[in-house]
Write an enzyme that holds these catalytic residues in place. Structure first.
Site, short mmCIF file in Angstrom:
data_model
loop_
_atom_site.label_atom_id
_atom_site.label_comp_id
_atom_site.label_asym_id
_atom_site.label_seq_id
_atom_site.Cartn_x
_atom_site.Cartn_y
_atom_site.Cartn_z
N SER A 186 5.98 69.62 -9.44
CA SER A 186 6.06 68.16 -9.45
C SER A 186 6.61 67.55 -8.17
O SER A 186 6.48 66.35 -7.97
CB SER A 186 6.92 67.70 -10.62
OG SER A 186 8.25 68.12 -10.45
N HIS A 214 2.80 68.43 -15.82
CA HIS A 214 2.19 67.45 -14.92
C HIS A 214 0.67 67.55 -14.85
O HIS A 214 0.06 66.90 -14.00
CB HIS A 214 2.80 67.57 -13.52
CG HIS A 214 4.24 67.16 -13.51
ND1 HIS A 214 4.65 65.87 -13.34
CD2 HIS A 214 5.38 67.89 -13.71
CE1 HIS A 214 5.97 65.80 -13.41
NE2 HIS A 214 6.43 67.02 -13.64
N LYS A 245 4.93 62.35 -20.10
CA LYS A 245 4.09 62.09 -18.92
C LYS A 245 2.75 61.52 -19.40
O LYS A 245 2.72 60.38 -19.86
CB LYS A 245 4.00 63.35 -18.08
CG LYS A 245 5.45 63.84 -17.80
CD LYS A 245 5.61 64.86 -16.77
CE LYS A 245 6.98 65.52 -16.78
NZ LYS A 245 8.14 64.63 -16.69
C1 PLP Z 1 7.74 70.80 -14.96
C2 PLP Z 1 8.54 70.05 -15.95
N1 PLP Z 1 8.85 70.63 -17.11
C3 PLP Z 1 9.58 69.99 -18.05
C4 PLP Z 1 10.03 68.71 -17.86
C5 PLP Z 1 10.88 68.03 -18.91
O1 PLP Z 1 10.17 67.08 -19.61
P1 PLP Z 1 10.89 65.97 -20.50
O2 PLP Z 1 10.92 64.72 -19.72
O3 PLP Z 1 10.01 65.86 -21.72
O4 PLP Z 1 12.24 66.48 -20.86
C6 PLP Z 1 9.71 68.04 -16.67
C7 PLP Z 1 10.19 66.67 -16.45
O5 PLP Z 1 10.20 66.08 -15.44
C8 PLP Z 1 8.96 68.73 -15.69
O6 PLP Z 1 8.67 68.15 -14.53
#
Ligand code: PLP
Length: 400
Positions: A186, A214, A245
């Site tokens: 990300s 993502h 997202k």
């Molecule tokens: C790669 C990745 N995994 C997991 C998450 C966590 O997601 P959540 O916002 O649902 O806690 C994110 C959040 O930015 C992320 O970028």
């Protein structure tokens, strides 16, 4: 008495130094009103949003909102309980059904956030004597899942197939192994060479977990993610994802074909020992996921937006995180934190919001402006965005 906060002094100083330059605090912006998935009112002015994770623009979808309101009326504001006690409503099961259909997989487990999904799945399935092998640029929730569990942790260089293979070959052949990868990383918006990585993982007896946070909704023919785009869905043991997202609400999940998967509902602590998602949230998530199954036109438009913005920014002279657009994220590399904060503020004054990202979230000590596109950005808005980048970039001296 030792002040337990003294360890934060360097960070407090860095923040004070930054604010002393006169720049607005980039980490305390308030969205005063949100007009649509792509426009909000910030500091009293209309601002184009280019720093949300609302990739598919589902937050204002009429059907999604109607489903949420209906569930709020019929089931109340919250469950007040764990999934394994009083916190599983019809809506949670429907949400899991929607996920199983979306991914064409046998099992789906909904968590209260994506963070908790990584925390729970990684710490639970990799135990004492097992190994977790992860990309060094993995998301914090993956690292925290490792820290919470009892497995040995082995990191390898970002997106380096050879490094992964070397690490795997050094491990005891009979030990349990979980390779953890992300579809899209990300910070820079680059994708993983999943096909090769999964091949070497399987050759060396490892199970594979891919976090598709993502890429869900956007990448792959059906929006299942990078594993789908690279034709390796059948070789992935666990997919982790989030509702925060493309799905446009909040929540997390894991899907899998593992025949013993359902036992995790009893042993996974971040699933058991927390309240389940409110009924309105799972109703919006289920409706959104079902609509994303038919989102191919939106996916095509989002790719167009990504290509146009990437080319436009590169032509203006900005340094970008990837040579080619690989996802809905385009990272614009800044020389340092001070210049990055100045550019962030200049863009905000132009009426454009992007994310300012800095270590430890970013790799290699980089400061960057992370632009994340939405399928609801019109072509005209993308043109506007480029104009605002050009004006701000010249004013701050990032481009000539
Ligand atoms: C790669 C990745 N995994 C997991 C998450 C966590 O997601 P959540 O916002 O649902 O806690 C994110 C959040 O930015 C992320 O970028």
């Amino acid at each position: 008495m030792t002040d337990l906060f003294s360890k934060f002094d360097p960070l407090i100083q860095q923040r004070e130094d930054l604010l002393a330059t006169g720049v607005t605090d980039p980490f305390s912006l308030v969205m005063e009103r949100v007009v649509s998935p792509t426009v909000a009112i910030c500091n009293g002015r209309e601002t184009i949003l280019l720093g949300t994770y609302n990739y598919m623009g589902m937050t204002f979808d009429e059907d999604v909102i109607a489903a949420g309101k209906d569930a709020l009326d019929k089931f109340g504001s919250g469950t007040t309980g764990s999934r394994v006690l009083n916190g599983t409503y019809q809506g949670h099961k429907e949400c899991e059904e929607a996920l199983k259909e979306f991914y064409a997989m046998d099992h789906a487990m909904v968590f209260s956030t994506g963070y908790q999904a990584n925390l729970g799945i990684i710490s639970t399935i990799a135990g004492k004597g097992d190994y977790v092998i992860l990309d060094i640029d993995s998301h914090a929730s993956i690292y925290d899942g490792c820290a919470m569990g009892n497995a040995e942790i082995v990191a390898f260089r970002h997106n380096d197939v050879e490094a992964l293979e070397k690490r795997l070959k050094r491990l005891p052949p009979e030990a349990g192994k979980l390779v953890v990868l992300e579809g899209v990383y990300s910070m820079l918006g680059d994708i993983a060479p999943l096909k090769e990585m999964i091949r070497v993982s399987k050759e060396n007896g490892a199970m594979v977990l891919v976090d598709e946070a993502h890429s869900m909704g956007f990448i792959g023919e059906h929006g299942r993610g990078v594993a789908e785009a690279q034709g390796v869905m059948d070789d992935v043991d666990f997919i982790i994802g989030t509702f925060s997202k493309s799905v446009g609400t909040v929540g997390g999940f894991c899907v899998s074909n593992h025949p013993k998967f359902e036992i995790l509902r009893l042993v996974c602590r971040p699933y058991v020992f927390t309240a389940s998602l409110p009924p309105s949230v799972v109703a919006t998530a289920a409706t959104s996921i079902r609509k994303l199954m038919h989102g191919s036109n939106k996916r095509a438009h989002l790719w167009e937006n990504s290509k146009t913005l990437h080319k436009g920014l590169r032509d203006l002279g900005f340094t970008l995180g990837t040579e080619e657009p690989q996802s809905a994220i385009i990272a614009v590399i800044m020389p340092d934190l001070e210049k990055g904060a100045m550019m962030w503020e200049a863009l905000l004054e132009e009426g454009l919001y992007v994310n300012l990202a800095r270590p430890p979230a970013t790799p290699a000590g980089m400061t960057l402006l992370r632009c994340s596109l939405c399928a609801e950005h019109s072509s005209e808005q993308v043109g506007e965005i480029l104009g605002r980048f050009e004006r701000a970039g010249k004013r701050v001296g990032i481009i000539g």
